[in-house]
Design a protein around this motif. Structure first.
Motif, short mmCIF file in Angstrom:
data_model
loop_
_atom_site.label_atom_id
_atom_site.label_comp_id
_atom_site.label_asym_id
_atom_site.label_seq_id
_atom_site.Cartn_x
_atom_site.Cartn_y
_atom_site.Cartn_z
N SER A 12 0.83 -1.20 0.00
CA SER A 12 0.00 0.00 0.00
C SER A 12 0.87 1.26 0.00
O SER A 12 1.96 1.28 0.58
CB SER A 12 -0.90 0.00 1.23
OG SER A 12 -1.70 1.16 1.27
N PRO A 13 0.40 2.33 -0.64
CA PRO A 13 1.19 3.57 -0.72
C PRO A 13 1.48 4.23 0.62
O PRO A 13 2.34 5.10 0.68
CB PRO A 13 0.32 4.48 -1.59
CG PRO A 13 -0.52 3.57 -2.40
CD PRO A 13 -0.80 2.41 -1.50
N HIS A 25 7.17 7.69 1.30
CA HIS A 25 6.61 6.91 0.19
C HIS A 25 5.34 7.57 -0.35
O HIS A 25 5.17 7.73 -1.56
CB HIS A 25 6.31 5.49 0.67
CG HIS A 25 5.74 4.60 -0.38
ND1 HIS A 25 4.98 3.48 -0.08
CD2 HIS A 25 5.79 4.65 -1.75
CE1 HIS A 25 4.62 2.88 -1.19
NE2 HIS A 25 5.09 3.58 -2.21
N LEU A 26 4.45 7.96 0.56
CA LEU A 26 3.18 8.56 0.14
C LEU A 26 3.42 9.86 -0.64
O LEU A 26 2.69 10.16 -1.59
CB LEU A 26 2.30 8.81 1.35
CG LEU A 26 0.83 9.18 1.07
CD1 LEU A 26 0.13 8.08 0.30
CD2 LEU A 26 0.10 9.46 2.38
N GLU A 28 5.96 10.45 -2.58
CA GLU A 28 6.35 10.04 -3.94
C GLU A 28 5.11 9.70 -4.76
O GLU A 28 5.02 10.05 -5.94
CB GLU A 28 7.27 8.82 -3.87
CG GLU A 28 8.63 9.07 -3.29
CD GLU A 28 9.60 9.69 -4.30
OE1 GLU A 28 9.20 9.91 -5.46
OE2 GLU A 28 10.74 9.97 -3.91
N VAL A 29 4.16 9.03 -4.14
CA VAL A 29 2.92 8.67 -4.84
C VAL A 29 2.14 9.93 -5.20
O VAL A 29 1.49 10.00 -6.24
CB VAL A 29 2.08 7.70 -3.99
CG1 VAL A 29 0.76 7.37 -4.67
CG2 VAL A 29 2.87 6.43 -3.71
N GLN A 30 2.20 10.94 -4.34
CA GLN A 30 1.50 12.19 -4.64
C GLN A 30 2.06 12.85 -5.89
O GLN A 30 1.29 13.32 -6.75
CB GLN A 30 1.59 13.14 -3.44
CG GLN A 30 0.84 14.45 -3.66
CD GLN A 30 0.83 15.34 -2.44
OE1 GLN A 30 0.90 14.85 -1.31
NE2 GLN A 30 0.76 16.65 -2.64
N VAL A 31 3.38 12.90 -6.01
CA VAL A 31 3.98 13.48 -7.21
C VAL A 31 3.62 12.63 -8.43
O VAL A 31 3.33 13.17 -9.51
CB VAL A 31 5.51 13.59 -7.04
CG1 VAL A 31 6.16 14.06 -8.34
CG2 VAL A 31 5.85 14.56 -5.91
N PHE A 32 3.63 11.31 -8.27
CA PHE A 32 3.21 10.39 -9.33
C PHE A 32 1.81 10.74 -9.81
O PHE A 32 1.53 10.79 -11.02
CB PHE A 32 3.29 8.97 -8.77
CG PHE A 32 2.77 7.88 -9.64
CD1 PHE A 32 3.16 7.74 -10.96
CD2 PHE A 32 1.89 6.93 -9.12
CE1 PHE A 32 2.68 6.70 -11.74
CE2 PHE A 32 1.41 5.89 -9.89
CZ PHE A 32 1.81 5.77 -11.21
N HIS A 33 0.91 11.02 -8.89
CA HIS A 33 -0.46 11.40 -9.27
C HIS A 33 -0.50 12.76 -9.95
O HIS A 33 -1.28 12.97 -10.89
CB HIS A 33 -1.36 11.39 -8.03
CG HIS A 33 -1.98 10.06 -7.74
ND1 HIS A 33 -1.23 8.95 -7.46
CD2 HIS A 33 -3.28 9.66 -7.70
CE1 HIS A 33 -2.04 7.92 -7.26
NE2 HIS A 33 -3.28 8.32 -7.39
N ALA A 127 7.67 5.42 -6.86
CA ALA A 127 6.31 5.56 -6.33
C ALA A 127 5.72 4.23 -5.88
O ALA A 127 4.81 4.21 -5.06
CB ALA A 127 5.41 6.21 -7.38
N LEU A 128 6.24 3.12 -6.39
CA LEU A 128 5.69 1.82 -6.06
C LEU A 128 6.55 1.06 -5.06
O LEU A 128 6.20 -0.05 -4.67
CB LEU A 128 5.52 1.00 -7.34
CG LEU A 128 4.55 1.62 -8.35
CD1 LEU A 128 4.54 0.82 -9.64
CD2 LEU A 128 3.15 1.71 -7.77
N GLY A 129 7.66 1.64 -4.67
CA GLY A 129 8.47 1.02 -3.63
C GLY A 129 9.90 0.77 -4.08
O GLY A 129 10.17 0.57 -5.26
#
Length: 372
Positions: A12-13, A25-26, A28-33, A127-129
């Protein structure tokens, strides 16, 4: 043997996943989005929204996510959500059926079994780990079915090359991972102007001695007027890199940035995209549904001429089928991602065998590996 050369397994993110903290990690996922082309919408009424671009503050500082938007995992609806001006917004980058917005090795194997896929190569992305131990555990749980590439901290190479080289060496030699993934965009976002020369030279000198395939995900060079022009510039950089390391086995992930070369209902690729393939050690991933599934529908007849050009200009022995699983599930089933190639009628039997597994099996030396 059917080999998918591009899948992911991830937690999970809002778990650390190899980052210093879960929050890192989260973010990184925010920038990915913020950067992803999938459309954003307002949760209340599904109205289109431009809120996605506001997740990162400026194009010049895309490494830093915006603050104050409460970017979070929505576990009930299996997606990421954020709040602006009192309204919740979302994007469906992850397919909507992922429990906890995660895709573990068991889920991957279940999809592979149902679609008749024998082997899959796990890719990596910040973004995925970045958790090498997690990837190695996936391999141990499903020997002969799952293989993995090693992550690289591209942004850290100039300041801490010894650490990055050491981590990569351990990922391949100690944990038994099978390939290297390098994404120049992460170096560019950190302000580095080159991923080949200067402090990157020592990294590449070390990485190429590991003698495993190197997968590049190329975007656009900084300052380019558009994505297509920038990608062609990056191909020139890759050609120079390959001249320096002529024995390296190289693969371009995803194929090309097809959205940059759309011309109505067809793809028009410039001749320059084929020039680097004069090097017989350069290979190309065949991956259309995840990139164009929101533009063209199954069985993707609009891309058949491009596949035909790949067969002619690159050759089946240098092409690898890859799906971006589970992200391709936004647009089609796993079986359909196989069947559009297998039933289009463009490939001779030996070509189909190469694209759907033979090339990947050769590059990963699957015949030398124990099968589970």
């Amino acid at each position: 043997m059917i080999v998918d050369s591009h899948v992911y397994c991830f937690v999970s993110p809002d778990e650390p996943a190899g980052h210093p903290t879960a929050d890192a990690h989260l973010r990184e996922v925010q920038v990915f989005h913020a950067l992803h082309h999938q459309p954003a919408w307002r949760v209340r009424d599904r109205a289109p929204s431009d809120a996605g671009r506001l997740l990162a503050p400026t194009p010049e500082n895309r490494l830093r996510p915006a603050d104050g938007v409460n970017f979070r995992v929505d576990r009930e609806r299996h997606r990421l959500t954020w709040t602006l001006d009192g309204e919740d917004h979302t994007k469906q980058i992850y397919p909507p059926n992922l429990h906890d917005v995660a895709f573990g090795p068991g889920s991957c194997i279940a999809e592979m079994d149902y679609a008749g896929v024998d082997v899959a190569l796990m890719h990596v992305d910040r973004a995925l780990g970045m958790d090498v131990a997690y990837l190695a555990d996936c391999i141990r749980r499903y020997p002969g079915r799952l293989y993995s590439m090693a992550p690289v901290d591209e942004a850290a190479i100039p300041d801490d090359p010894g650490r990055v080289i050491g981590e990569l060496h351990d990922a391949i030699r100690v944990h038994g991972l099978h390939a290297i993934k390098f994404i120049p965009e992460y170096a560019y976002r950190a302000g580095h102007r080159s991923w080949v020369d200067g402090p990157f030279r020592a990294f590449w000198d070390a990485a190429t001695t590991l003698e495993v395939p190197i997968f590049f995900t190329l975007g656009a060079s900084p300052g380019s007027p558009d994505e297509g022009t920038g990608f062609l510039a990056e191909l020139d950089v890759l050609r120079r890199w390959m001249e320096r390391y002529p024995d390296a086995v190289v693969i371009l992930t995803h194929g090309f940035p097809y959205r940059a070369f759309l011309d109505g209902d067809r793809l028009t690729l410039p001749d320059r995209v084929w020039e680097p393939f004069a090097n017989p050690r350069l290979h190309l991933e065949v991956s259309f549904p995840v990139r164009l599934g929101d533009v063209f529908d199954y069985p993707y007849r609009e891309v058949w001429p491009t596949l035909e050009a790949m067969l002619r200009r690159v050759g089946a022995d240098n092409l690898l089928w890859g799906t971006d699983m589970p992200f391709q599930n936004r647009f089609c089933t796993y079986r359909q991602s196989r069947r559009w190639i297998e039933t289009c009628g463009l490939l001779e039997p030996d070509e189909l065998a190469a694209v759907m597994g033979g090339t990947a099996a050769r590059l990963l030396r699957l015949g030398d590996q124990p099968q589970g």
